[in-house]
Design a protein around this motif. Structure first.
Motif, PDB file in Angstrom:
ATOM      1  N   LEU A  53      20.829  -0.177   8.887  1.00  0.00           N
ATOM      2  CA  LEU A  53      20.869  -1.387   9.701  1.00  0.00           C
ATOM      3  C   LEU A  53      22.311  -1.818   9.951  1.00  0.00           C
ATOM      4  O   LEU A  53      22.691  -2.153  11.071  1.00  0.00           O
ATOM      5  CB  LEU A  53      20.085  -2.510   9.021  1.00  0.00           C
ATOM      6  N   GLU A  54      23.107  -1.769   8.914  1.00  0.00           N
ATOM      7  CA  GLU A  54      24.514  -2.142   9.046  1.00  0.00           C
ATOM      8  C   GLU A  54      25.238  -1.214  10.016  1.00  0.00           C
ATOM      9  O   GLU A  54      26.043  -1.665  10.838  1.00  0.00           O
ATOM     10  CB  GLU A  54      25.192  -2.110   7.677  1.00  0.00           C
ATOM     11  N   GLU A  55      24.937   0.086   9.968  1.00  0.00           N
ATOM     12  CA  GLU A  55      25.569   1.047  10.870  1.00  0.00           C
ATOM     13  C   GLU A  55      25.212   0.757  12.330  1.00  0.00           C
ATOM     14  O   GLU A  55      26.078   0.793  13.203  1.00  0.00           O
ATOM     15  CB  GLU A  55      25.152   2.471  10.503  1.00  0.00           C
ATOM     16  N   VAL A  56      23.937   0.465  12.577  1.00  0.00           N
ATOM     17  CA  VAL A  56      23.499   0.170  13.943  1.00  0.00           C
ATOM     18  C   VAL A  56      24.150  -1.120  14.437  1.00  0.00           C
ATOM     19  O   VAL A  56      24.584  -1.206  15.593  1.00  0.00           O
ATOM     20  CB  VAL A  56      21.951   0.074  14.017  1.00  0.00           C
ATOM     21  N   ILE A  57      24.267  -2.107  13.579  1.00  0.00           N
ATOM     22  CA  ILE A  57      24.893  -3.375  13.960  1.00  0.00           C
ATOM     23  C   ILE A  57      26.360  -3.150  14.324  1.00  0.00           C
ATOM     24  O   ILE A  57      26.868  -3.731  15.292  1.00  0.00           O
ATOM     25  CB  ILE A  57      24.741  -4.421  12.838  1.00  0.00           C
ATOM     26  N   GLN A  58      27.044  -2.289  13.588  1.00  0.00           N
ATOM     27  CA  GLN A  58      28.444  -1.990  13.908  1.00  0.00           C
ATOM     28  C   GLN A  58      28.557  -1.314  15.276  1.00  0.00           C
ATOM     29  O   GLN A  58      29.453  -1.625  16.064  1.00  0.00           O
ATOM     30  CB  GLN A  58      29.070  -1.122  12.819  1.00  0.00           C
ATOM     31  N   LYS A  59      27.643  -0.391  15.581  1.00  0.00           N
ATOM     32  CA  LYS A  59      27.643   0.258  16.894  1.00  0.00           C
ATOM     33  C   LYS A  59      27.408  -0.781  17.994  1.00  0.00           C
ATOM     34  O   LYS A  59      28.069  -0.758  19.029  1.00  0.00           O
ATOM     35  CB  LYS A  59      26.542   1.316  16.974  1.00  0.00           C
ATOM     36  N   GLU A  60      26.464  -1.682  17.745  1.00  0.00           N
ATOM     37  CA  GLU A  60      26.182  -2.736  18.722  1.00  0.00           C
ATOM     38  C   GLU A  60      27.420  -3.591  18.986  1.00  0.00           C
ATOM     39  O   GLU A  60      27.707  -3.943  20.130  1.00  0.00           O
ATOM     40  CB  GLU A  60      25.057  -3.649  18.217  1.00  0.00           C
ATOM     41  N   GLN A  63      30.500  -2.721  18.775  1.00  0.00           N
ATOM     42  CA  GLN A  63      31.430  -1.952  19.605  1.00  0.00           C
ATOM     43  C   GLN A  63      31.019  -2.028  21.077  1.00  0.00           C
ATOM     44  O   GLN A  63      31.856  -2.216  21.958  1.00  0.00           O
ATOM     45  CB  GLN A  63      31.488  -0.500  19.150  1.00  0.00           C
ATOM     46  N   TYR A  64      29.721  -1.876  21.337  1.00  0.00           N
ATOM     47  CA  TYR A  64      29.225  -1.968  22.701  1.00  0.00           C
ATOM     48  C   TYR A  64      29.492  -3.349  23.283  1.00  0.00           C
ATOM     49  O   TYR A  64      29.884  -3.477  24.441  1.00  0.00           O
ATOM     50  CB  TYR A  64      27.720  -1.668  22.756  1.00  0.00           C
TER      51      TYR A  64
END
Length: 164
Positions: free
Chosen positions: A41-48, A50-51
């Protein structure tokens, strides 16, 4: 066709692609939340994040394109796409309006998925709070095994001294 109009179309297409990618990430987040995988979840939030930073850049680019269009067409700078469409030909109106509608639909989907994710996270937090409440609450009665209760023993009020 004015060069700035073509740049606007390209920018809108890129924004649309980014929004679609974010919708997919939000759907991935839903699955991750349901599975309780915090690291993912934390990884996906970091990608978000960046977007989102990149999308802020696209907003600035779109603003500068609006300024260029206003100068090239000798019109007042439009506040948004709807205002710009009033000054364009039918072909440009159709193309830009189609992209705008796709963007609006994608943003609507993103909002729906994010609302679902918010509800899931809220449910998880309520469940955690409920479990903490159970663990930290004192038992009303002692057990019926072993020595007779003479009332002289201290009872343990909770397993933990404080809530987190």
């Amino acid at each position: 066709m004015i060069k700035s109009i073509q740049q606007l179309k390209e920018t809108l297409h890129q924004e649309l692609k980014m929004y679609k990618d974010i919708v997919e990430m939000a759907k991935e987040k839903t699955i991750i939340i349901k599975m309780g995988k915090l690291v993912e979840l934390e990884e996906v939030i970091q990608k978000e994040q960046q977007y989102i930073r990149t999308m802020a850049t696209f907003e600035k680019i779109r603003r500068s394109i609006f300024t260029n269009i206003a100068e090239e067409m000798e019109i007042p700078e439009p506040a948004g796409i709807s205002e710009l469409l009033l000054h364009l030909g039918d072909q440009e109106i159709n193309e830009i309006d189609t992209i705008r509608n796709q963007l609006l639909e994608t943003i609507k989907k993103l909002t729906e998925v994010n609302q679902l994710n918010e509800k899931l996270i809220q449910q998880n937090l309520e469940f955690i709070d409920f479990n903490i409440e159970i663990i930290t609450s004192s038992p009303e009665t002692g057990n019926n095994y072993g020595e007779k209760d003479t009332g002289k023993r201290k009872s343990i009020s909770s397993l933990l001294d404080m809530k987190v």
